[in-house]
Motif scaffolding. Structure first.
Motif, PDB file in Angstrom:
ATOM      1  N   GLY A   1       0.810  -1.208   0.000  1.00 54.25           N
ATOM      2  CA  GLY A   1       0.000   0.000   0.000  1.00 54.25           C
ATOM      3  C   GLY A   1       0.840   1.253   0.000  1.00 54.25           C
ATOM      4  N   GLY A   2       0.310   2.255   0.695  1.00 51.23           N
ATOM      5  CA  GLY A   2      -0.780   2.257   1.671  1.00 51.23           C
ATOM      6  C   GLY A   2      -0.625   1.173   2.740  1.00 51.23           C
ATOM      7  N   GLU A   3      -1.736   0.907   3.383  1.00 52.31           N
ATOM      8  CA  GLU A   3      -1.786  -0.124   4.420  1.00 52.31           C
ATOM      9  C   GLU A   3      -2.855  -1.142   4.065  1.00 52.31           C
ATOM     10  N   PRO A   4      -2.436  -2.344   3.623  1.00 50.83           N
ATOM     11  CA  PRO A   4      -3.416  -3.339   3.192  1.00 50.83           C
ATOM     12  C   PRO A   4      -4.329  -3.838   4.294  1.00 50.83           C
ATOM     13  N   LEU A   5      -3.905  -3.777   5.553  1.00 51.70           N
ATOM     14  CA  LEU A   5      -4.789  -4.255   6.621  1.00 51.70           C
ATOM     15  C   LEU A   5      -6.062  -3.419   6.757  1.00 51.70           C
ATOM     16  N   LEU A   6      -6.061  -2.221   6.211  1.00 48.68           N
ATOM     17  CA  LEU A   6      -7.298  -1.438   6.180  1.00 48.68           C
ATOM     18  C   LEU A   6      -8.366  -2.146   5.343  1.00 48.68           C
ATOM     19  N   HIS A   7      -7.924  -3.058   4.492  1.00 48.16           N
ATOM     20  CA  HIS A   7      -8.820  -3.769   3.574  1.00 48.16           C
ATOM     21  C   HIS A   7      -8.835  -5.260   3.889  1.00 48.16           C
ATOM     22  N   ALA A   8      -8.781  -5.602   5.172  1.00 44.98           N
ATOM     23  CA  ALA A   8      -8.716  -6.998   5.591  1.00 44.98           C
ATOM     24  C   ALA A   8      -9.935  -7.796   5.127  1.00 44.98           C
ATOM     25  N   ASP A   9     -11.104  -7.191   5.128  1.00 44.98           N
ATOM     26  CA  ASP A   9     -12.296  -7.915   4.691  1.00 44.98           C
ATOM     27  C   ASP A   9     -12.182  -8.300   3.221  1.00 44.98           C
ATOM     28  N   PHE A  10     -11.630  -7.413   2.409  1.00 48.42           N
ATOM     29  CA  PHE A  10     -11.412  -7.702   0.992  1.00 48.42           C
ATOM     30  C   PHE A  10     -10.406  -8.843   0.843  1.00 48.42           C
ATOM     31  N   ILE A  11      -9.288  -8.755   1.560  1.00 55.46           N
ATOM     32  CA  ILE A  11      -8.247  -9.775   1.476  1.00 55.46           C
ATOM     33  C   ILE A  11      -8.790 -11.139   1.907  1.00 55.46           C
ATOM     34  N   SER A  12      -9.644 -11.150   2.910  1.00 56.81           N
ATOM     35  CA  SER A  12     -10.186 -12.417   3.412  1.00 56.81           C
ATOM     36  C   SER A  12     -11.017 -13.132   2.354  1.00 56.81           C
ATOM     37  N   GLU A  13     -11.503 -12.394   1.351  1.00 60.20           N
ATOM     38  CA  GLU A  13     -12.314 -12.999   0.296  1.00 60.20           C
ATOM     39  C   GLU A  13     -11.508 -13.293  -0.967  1.00 60.20           C
ATOM     40  N   MET A  14     -10.238 -12.925  -1.001  1.00 58.32           N
ATOM     41  CA  MET A  14      -9.423 -13.190  -2.186  1.00 58.32           C
ATOM     42  C   MET A  14      -9.229 -14.694  -2.361  1.00 58.32           C
ATOM     43  N   ASP A  15      -9.349 -15.145  -3.612  1.00 61.62           N
ATOM     44  CA  ASP A  15      -9.190 -16.568  -3.922  1.00 61.62           C
ATOM     45  C   ASP A  15      -8.236 -16.691  -5.104  1.00 61.62           C
ATOM     46  N   ILE A  16      -6.951 -16.824  -4.795  1.00 67.18           N
ATOM     47  CA  ILE A  16      -5.936 -16.936  -5.836  1.00 67.18           C
ATOM     48  C   ILE A  16      -5.024 -18.115  -5.494  1.00 67.18           C
ATOM     49  N   PRO A  17      -4.370 -18.703  -6.494  1.00 68.63           N
ATOM     50  CA  PRO A  17      -3.579 -19.916  -6.250  1.00 68.63           C
ATOM     51  C   PRO A  17      -2.192 -19.671  -5.676  1.00 68.63           C
ATOM     52  N   HIS A  18      -1.789 -18.417  -5.539  1.00 69.34           N
ATOM     53  CA  HIS A  18      -0.434 -18.111  -5.096  1.00 69.34           C
ATOM     54  C   HIS A  18      -0.423 -17.687  -3.623  1.00 69.34           C
ATOM     55  N   PRO A  19       0.689 -17.913  -2.926  1.00 72.56           N
ATOM     56  CA  PRO A  19       0.802 -17.459  -1.533  1.00 72.56           C
ATOM     57  C   PRO A  19       0.663 -15.943  -1.435  1.00 72.56           C
ATOM     58  N   LEU A  20       0.096 -15.480  -0.334  1.00 69.07           N
ATOM     59  CA  LEU A  20      -0.062 -14.047  -0.090  1.00 69.07           C
ATOM     60  C   LEU A  20       1.060 -13.549   0.815  1.00 69.07           C
ATOM     61  N   TYR A  21       1.647 -12.414   0.420  1.00 74.24           N
ATOM     62  CA  TYR A  21       2.805 -11.821   1.094  1.00 74.24           C
ATOM     63  C   TYR A  21       2.375 -10.437   1.566  1.00 74.24           C
ATOM     64  N   LEU A  22       2.107 -10.302   2.855  1.00 75.31           N
ATOM     65  CA  LEU A  22       1.576  -9.066   3.417  1.00 75.31           C
ATOM     66  C   LEU A  22       2.700  -8.112   3.790  1.00 75.31           C
ATOM     67  N   GLU A  23       2.617  -6.867   3.314  1.00 81.23           N
ATOM     68  CA  GLU A  23       3.550  -5.815   3.712  1.00 81.23           C
ATOM     69  C   GLU A  23       2.763  -4.779   4.511  1.00 81.23           C
ATOM     70  N   SER A  24       3.011  -4.733   5.823  1.00 84.17           N
ATOM     71  CA  SER A  24       2.130  -3.980   6.723  1.00 84.17           C
ATOM     72  C   SER A  24       2.909  -3.135   7.711  1.00 84.17           C
ATOM     73  N   ASN A  25       2.289  -2.034   8.163  1.00 83.51           N
ATOM     74  CA  ASN A  25       2.886  -1.242   9.240  1.00 83.51           C
ATOM     75  C   ASN A  25       2.578  -1.819  10.625  1.00 83.51           C
ATOM     76  N   MET A  26       1.815  -2.897  10.674  1.00 83.70           N
ATOM     77  CA  MET A  26       1.585  -3.680  11.894  1.00 83.70           C
ATOM     78  C   MET A  26       0.987  -2.855  13.035  1.00 83.70           C
ATOM     79  N   THR A  27       0.004  -2.043  12.719  1.00 83.10           N
ATOM     80  CA  THR A  27      -0.638  -1.235  13.752  1.00 83.10           C
ATOM     81  C   THR A  27      -2.142  -1.509  13.885  1.00 83.10           C
ATOM     82  N   LEU A  28      -2.640  -2.529  13.175  1.00 86.56           N
ATOM     83  CA  LEU A  28      -4.076  -2.817  13.187  1.00 86.56           C
ATOM     84  C   LEU A  28      -4.308  -4.288  13.537  1.00 86.56           C
ATOM     85  N   PRO A  29      -4.041  -4.674  14.790  1.00 90.74           N
ATOM     86  CA  PRO A  29      -4.131  -6.094  15.150  1.00 90.74           C
ATOM     87  C   PRO A  29      -5.523  -6.697  14.992  1.00 90.74           C
ATOM     88  N   HIS A  30      -6.567  -5.894  15.189  1.00 90.09           N
ATOM     89  CA  HIS A  30      -7.918  -6.427  15.033  1.00 90.09           C
ATOM     90  C   HIS A  30      -8.214  -6.790  13.585  1.00 90.09           C
TER      91      HIS A  30
END
Length: 238
Positions: A88-117
């Motif tokens: 991003g930006g901060e992808p964890l802001l879009h966690a609901d979107f990410i939770s619905e992603m369906d792709i065959p490749h591993p997901l590699y999260l790059e985050s500022n690690m400030t949104l534990p919920h």
């Protein structure tokens, strides 16, 4: 589910222990911090720029927001990739979107690690976590203690397991205070495979090699510690 995305492209990872691997990148719009050294250019929220041919610098404009099925279809254009970087930006802001992603490749999260919920929502979807520790001027006017507690909790949530690699990236600037680094690294050392010290882009970094080497030496007492600059800056691949 839909989300505003600024770019989808294929290149190589320029930071951290997986530097050089071929990845597809999904860059989300929006961040909850304002770091002085951020190198993400302001995005046009109305369109997502899609580079169909890697390295061509030829982009198609796709109207925002995108739905998960669109993202999956666009990513299918890229072959032989190690993983899909969610950045991003901060992808964890879009966690609901990410939770619905369906792709065959591993997901590699790059985050500022400030949104534990939000991290809790996607922890079982992620194979690689590149987690930042933010220690400097982005905290002006904020509760630093609360911020660092959230960072520790986020690392705990996304910690290293047999199915998920989690490492820490720490941008080192002229304002970096070693004692602050030692305290935070000690708090998360049980959750990460290693710590990556990333000197800020050279024109802004004035602490010198001796400072970095001493920081690394001290941290090696508690966790594997690497010094890796932004390699993509060296050859202009991103």
């Amino acid at each position: 589910m839909e989300a505003p995305i600024s770019e989808i492209f294929c290149s190589v990872q320029g930071e951290g222990p997986h530097v050089g691997v071929r990845q597809a990148f999904v860059r989300f719009i929006g961040c909850n911090l304002n770091c002085s050294y951020c190198d993400t250019q302001p995005a046009d929220p109305s369109v997502c720029m899609f580079e169909r041919t890697p390295g061509s610098n030829s982009f198609e404009n796709i109207p925002n927001p995108l739905v998960t099925s669109q993202v999956s279809e666009l990513l299918s254009n890229y072959g032989n990739i190690h993983s899909v970087s969610l950045t991003g930006g901060e992808p964890l802001l879009h966690a609901d979107f990410i939770s619905e992603m369906d792709i065959p490749h591993p997901l590699y999260l790059e985050s500022n690690m400030t949104l534990p919920h939000m991290a809790e929502k996607i922890k079982d979807k992620i194979s690689y976590v590149s987690g930042d520790i933010k220690l400097i001027d982005e905290f002006e006017g904020k509760d630093l203690v609360s911020h660092l507690e959230r960072t520790i909790e986020c690392f705990r949530t996304l910690r290293q397991t047999k199915d998920r690699e989690c490492f820490c990236k720490l941008v080192v600037t002229k304002d970096t205070v070693p004692d602050d680094v030692y305290g935070m690294v000690d708090a998360i050392s049980d959750y990460v495979s290693c710590v990556v010290l990333q000197p800020v882009t050279q024109k802004h970094f004035s602490s010198g090699i001796e400072f970095l080497l001493q920081l690394q030496k001290d941290l090696l007492d508690s966790v594997d510690t690497l010094i890796i600059p932004q390699t993509h800056k060296m050859w202009g691949c991103l």
